[in-house]
Motif scaffolding. Sequence first.
Motif, PDB file in Angstrom:
ATOM      1  N   SER A  50       9.294  11.600  61.829  1.00  0.00           N
ATOM      2  CA  SER A  50       9.901  11.423  60.509  1.00  0.00           C
ATOM      3  C   SER A  50      11.407  11.670  60.595  1.00  0.00           C
ATOM      4  O   SER A  50      11.891  12.310  61.515  1.00  0.00           O
ATOM      5  N   VAL A  52      15.280  11.633  57.868  1.00  0.00           N
ATOM      6  CA  VAL A  52      15.824  11.664  56.511  1.00  0.00           C
ATOM      7  C   VAL A  52      16.941  10.631  56.411  1.00  0.00           C
ATOM      8  O   VAL A  52      17.801  10.555  57.291  1.00  0.00           O
ATOM      9  N   GLU A  55      20.659   7.291  50.793  1.00  0.00           N
ATOM     10  CA  GLU A  55      20.930   5.998  50.163  1.00  0.00           C
ATOM     11  C   GLU A  55      21.377   6.217  48.723  1.00  0.00           C
ATOM     12  O   GLU A  55      20.710   6.929  47.978  1.00  0.00           O
ATOM     13  N   PHE A  60      16.117  10.700  51.134  1.00  0.00           N
ATOM     14  CA  PHE A  60      14.707  10.351  51.199  1.00  0.00           C
ATOM     15  C   PHE A  60      14.148  10.743  52.555  1.00  0.00           C
ATOM     16  O   PHE A  60      14.775  10.471  53.584  1.00  0.00           O
ATOM     17  N   ALA A  61      12.971  11.367  52.552  1.00  0.00           N
ATOM     18  CA  ALA A  61      12.261  11.670  53.792  1.00  0.00           C
ATOM     19  C   ALA A  61      11.379  10.471  54.111  1.00  0.00           C
ATOM     20  O   ALA A  61      10.535  10.086  53.318  1.00  0.00           O
ATOM     21  N   ARG A  62      11.579   9.893  55.279  1.00  0.00           N
ATOM     22  CA  ARG A  62      10.847   8.702  55.688  1.00  0.00           C
ATOM     23  C   ARG A  62       9.784   9.067  56.719  1.00  0.00           C
ATOM     24  O   ARG A  62       9.995   9.946  57.559  1.00  0.00           O
ATOM     25  N   HIS A  63       8.661   8.400  56.666  1.00  0.00           N
ATOM     26  CA  HIS A  63       7.541   8.556  57.603  1.00  0.00           C
ATOM     27  C   HIS A  63       6.960   9.972  57.620  1.00  0.00           C
ATOM     28  O   HIS A  63       6.442  10.408  58.644  1.00  0.00           O
ATOM     29  N   ARG A  81       4.666   6.839  51.851  1.00  0.00           N
ATOM     30  CA  ARG A  81       5.746   6.483  50.933  1.00  0.00           C
ATOM     31  C   ARG A  81       6.955   7.395  51.162  1.00  0.00           C
ATOM     32  O   ARG A  81       6.832   8.505  51.678  1.00  0.00           O
ATOM     33  N   ASP A  82       8.130   6.919  50.791  1.00  0.00           N
ATOM     34  CA  ASP A  82       9.349   7.716  50.932  1.00  0.00           C
ATOM     35  C   ASP A  82       9.352   8.818  49.888  1.00  0.00           C
ATOM     36  O   ASP A  82       9.133   8.556  48.711  1.00  0.00           O
ATOM     37  N   LYS A  83       9.595  10.036  50.336  1.00  0.00           N
ATOM     38  CA  LYS A  83       9.646  11.177  49.423  1.00  0.00           C
ATOM     39  C   LYS A  83      11.110  11.504  49.143  1.00  0.00           C
ATOM     40  O   LYS A  83      11.891  11.700  50.064  1.00  0.00           O
ATOM     41  N   ARG A  84      11.455  11.593  47.865  1.00  0.00           N
ATOM     42  CA  ARG A  84      12.832  11.921  47.501  1.00  0.00           C
ATOM     43  C   ARG A  84      13.049  13.419  47.669  1.00  0.00           C
ATOM     44  O   ARG A  84      12.216  14.227  47.260  1.00  0.00           O
TER      45      ARG A  84
END
Length: 157
Positions: A50, A52, A55, A60-63, A81-84
């Motif tokens: 994962s 960060v 944008e 957003f934390a990805r994967h 899903r992307d977590k803010r």
Amino acid sequence: MSEIKTIKKISDNRSARHEYHIIESHEAGVELFGTEVKSIRGGGVNLKDSWVAVENGQMFARHVHISPYEKGNIFNRDPMRDKRLLMHKKEIRKLYEKVKRDGLTLVPLSMYFKGSRVKLQVGLCKGKKLHDKRDSIAERDVKRKLDRVMKGHRGDF
């Protein structure tokens, strides 16, 4: 009176500590839905692979994989899903500038409960080269051997 908030570790990103030099770390809140929190309480989190992303002034934390809650039925969200992430704008701007200027990476290091809130420790990291990884493995092995000798065990020394 101030309440003492207990910290309960949920998940740790051990591969990030192997792949990167951690320069500094920051705490961020995570925007989650109810079934995701219930799944996290059951330990259904994976931070491996994962990262960060920043944008439009938001992080957003990805994967970050949060397993679907068994009893969640239609209320379950997409596990990937992307977590803010929730941080002050000033902090986000500072981190973004360091990432762009110095070529660093933002990586989730660990996830934990602080009181009843889910927090994510985000590290500002620089990638390790292959020889750096070998050096850190060698240092860790020497430290283990020294600890064994200090405890009184017979080792390979």
